[in-house]
Design an enzyme around this catalytic site. Structure first.
Site, PDB file in Angstrom:
ATOM      1  N   LYS A  49     -20.422   2.335   7.502  1.00  0.00           N
ATOM      2  CA  LYS A  49     -19.898   1.237   6.402  1.00  0.00           C
ATOM      3  C   LYS A  49     -18.435   1.024   7.116  1.00  0.00           C
ATOM      4  CE  LYS A  49     -18.422   5.164   3.279  1.00  0.00           C
ATOM      5  NZ  LYS A  49     -19.000   5.815   2.306  1.00  0.00           N
ATOM      6  N   ARG A 147     -19.026   7.344 -10.724  1.00  0.00           N
ATOM      7  CA  ARG A 147     -19.021   5.908  -9.789  1.00  0.00           C
ATOM      8  C   ARG A 147     -20.246   5.523  -9.916  1.00  0.00           C
ATOM      9  NH1 ARG A 147     -16.679   6.570  -3.749  1.00  0.00           N
ATOM     10  NH2 ARG A 147     -18.965   7.099  -3.427  1.00  0.00           N
ATOM     11  N   TYR A 268      15.307  -0.822   9.162  1.00  0.00           N
ATOM     12  CA  TYR A 268      15.437  -1.185   7.867  1.00  0.00           C
ATOM     13  C   TYR A 268      16.091  -0.172   6.701  1.00  0.00           C
ATOM     14  CZ  TYR A 268      12.501  -5.435   8.731  1.00  0.00           C
ATOM     15  OH  TYR A 268      12.243  -6.509   9.212  1.00  0.00           O
ATOM     16  N   MET A 317       6.511  -3.594  10.529  1.00  0.00           N
ATOM     17  CA  MET A 317       5.230  -4.541  10.338  1.00  0.00           C
ATOM     18  C   MET A 317       4.683  -4.160  11.873  1.00  0.00           C
ATOM     19  SD  MET A 317       3.951  -8.319   9.696  1.00  0.00           S
ATOM     20  CE  MET A 317       4.677  -8.388   8.111  1.00  0.00           C
TER      21      MET A 317
HETATM   22  C1  LIG Z   1     -19.191   6.947   2.342  1.00  0.00           C
HETATM   23  C2  LIG Z   1     -20.158   7.721   2.045  1.00  0.00           C
HETATM   24  C3  LIG Z   1     -20.839   8.783   2.630  1.00  0.00           C
HETATM   25  C4  LIG Z   1     -20.311   9.358   3.884  1.00  0.00           C
HETATM   26  O1  LIG Z   1     -19.078  10.151   3.493  1.00  0.00           O
HETATM   27  P1  LIG Z   1     -18.302  11.168   4.387  1.00  0.00           P
HETATM   28  O2  LIG Z   1     -17.483  11.911   3.541  1.00  0.00           O
HETATM   29  O3  LIG Z   1     -17.347  10.132   5.408  1.00  0.00           O
HETATM   30  O4  LIG Z   1     -19.235  11.926   5.199  1.00  0.00           O
HETATM   31  C5  LIG Z   1     -22.114   9.590   2.193  1.00  0.00           C
HETATM   32  N1  LIG Z   1     -22.499   9.094   1.076  1.00  0.00           N
HETATM   33  C6  LIG Z   1     -22.052   8.033   0.273  1.00  0.00           C
HETATM   34  C7  LIG Z   1     -22.713   7.600  -1.070  1.00  0.00           C
HETATM   35  C8  LIG Z   1     -20.930   7.417   0.853  1.00  0.00           C
HETATM   36  O5  LIG Z   1     -20.274   6.429   0.130  1.00  0.00           O
END
Ligand SMILES: *Cc1c(COP(=O)(O)O)cnc(C)c1O
Length: 380
Positions: A49, A147, A268, A317
């Site tokens: 992802k 969640r 800055y 930046m």
């Molecule tokens: C992102 C995610 C993972 C992978 O998690 P890592 O901690 O990066 O290994 C696995 N399962 C779900 C549901 C996730 O959202």
């Protein structure tokens, strides 16, 4: 394209880039293989992802596929569609579930939604009823994360649901809230809750573990594991040794070296004051590139010619400033590459200095870097 031409093209790109991100696909593959071996006979998937945690989904997913990975996890259907084009035979799960009204997208790209509410199950049942072949779905159950995921009450109520009976459940999964802390009692509590819920659902493969979950022990492996950060070289744990190999190197260019007198300030807010006559290097990377502002004022370092150069003054930046006073001038000239992550600095170091986690550093690396892959991604 020939690998050689490709690397020449890559080198050309690098010369004009603000910063260069080198992604070692060999290490990525090795990390996947190491985890796959550890969990066998369970299957090892890969979370890709967010553009493979910012590193580039195309080369990363292709490398993982070559390493033997068959199952991929994305967050959104759009990501899944892109991945489908790349890997026609992969199994692709969409972790954010079934987005309202988007079932046709999932069906067209053969994406498997991770369903986590009765509404999603209902919508998937309606969308798939018209289709032959019973497209697969995963069920996400909540075991304490609060969640995504079906609650215990919802699982209970679903036992008599015609919608649930009419869909093809291939996987039941949950997600751990505290896997990065192996001593947390939450881990076994969630494992117990998951086993109890699973028994009430259609018989399907099971999945609990993200990267850190894999290291909690065999009972967390079930049928399929879903590592992300560990593949990309980040430490899955909050503390202690990182068991994985680094995948990412980040360099930027020294744009200018300036001499300042004792008492002068840099950047800055004039937050850093020279306590001696100093040489300051101006580097072509800033917070837009993921070098977060919170790195300033602490122990954050860059390396130049293998020598330490503390980051001083605020991060801008597009620029940051380093103290070169202790680096021999011949090692730090205009155009010299400055290591921001690499042989001396891990992504975990940068995360700690910035007060965050390696996930946020990797996914925040910004679009402006030249992303160079080794071995060169020659199949494009
Ligand atoms: C992102 C995610 C993972 C992978 O998690 P890592 O901690 O990066 O290994 C696995 N399962 C779900 C549901 C996730 O959202």
């Amino acid at each position: 394209m020939q690998a050689r031409e490709r690397s020449t093209e890559q080198a050309g790109l690098a010369a004009h880039a603000h910063g260069v991100l080198r992604i070692d696909l060999q290490s990525l593959k090795e990390n996947w293989r190491r985890l796959a071996k550890r969990v066998a006979p369970a299957e090892c998937g890969a979370a890709v992802k967010a553009n493979a945690y910012g590193l580039g989904i195309e080369p990363c997913a292709r490398a993982l596929w070559e390493a033997g990975c068959k199952t991929f996890f994305v967050a959104l259907p759009q990501e899944g569609g892109d991945l489908r084009t790349l890997l026609p035979e992969a199994t692709i799960y969409v972790l954010s579930g079934l987005l309202p009204g988007s079932a046709p997208l999932y069906l067209a790209s053969r994406l498997i939604p991770s369903l986590s509410s009765p509404e999603e199950i209902e919508e998937w049942a309606v969308a798939t009823r018209a289709r032959g072949g019973r497209p697969g779905a995963a069920l996400h159950v909540d075991t304490g994360m609060n969640r995504l995921g079906l609650s215990r009450e919802q699982v209970q109520a679903l036992q008599s649901s015609p919608a649930l009976k009419s869909i093809e459940v291939g996987l039941v999964m949950t997600h751990l809230a505290c896997a990065d802390d192996p001593s947390s009692p939450m881990n076994t509590r969630q494992l117990g809750a998951f086993m109890a819920l699973r028994a009430r659902l259609p018989n399907a493969a099971a999945s609990i573990a993200n990267s850190a979950g894999i290291f909690l022990g065999r009972e967390f492996h079930c049928d399929l594991v879903r590592p992300g950060i560990a593949l990309y070289g980040g430490n899955p744990f909050l503390e202690g040794e990182n068991p994985m190999s680094p995948v990412v190197e980040l360099t930027a260019t020294l744009l200018q070296v300036r001499h300042i007198a004792e008492g002068e300030t840099v950047g800055y807010g004039a937050t850093w004051r020279a306590e001696r006559p100093s040489r300051i290097g101006v580097v072509s990377s800033g917070y837009h590139d993921g070098l977060r502002r919170s790195l300033a004022g602490g122990p954050a370092l860059a390396y130049i010619g293998g020598l330490k150069a503390p980051i001083v003054g605020r991060i801008s930046m597009d620029l940051l400033t380093i103290d070169l006073t202790d680096v021999p001038p011949e090692l730090a000239r205009r155009g010299t590459a400055v290591e921001l992550m690499g042989a001396h600095i891990t992504v975990d170091d940068v995360a700690r200095w910035a007060g965050t986690i390696p996930y946020e550093i990797l996914t925040g690396l910004g679009s402006r870097h030249a992303r160079l892959y080794s071995p060169a991604d020659s199949s494009r």
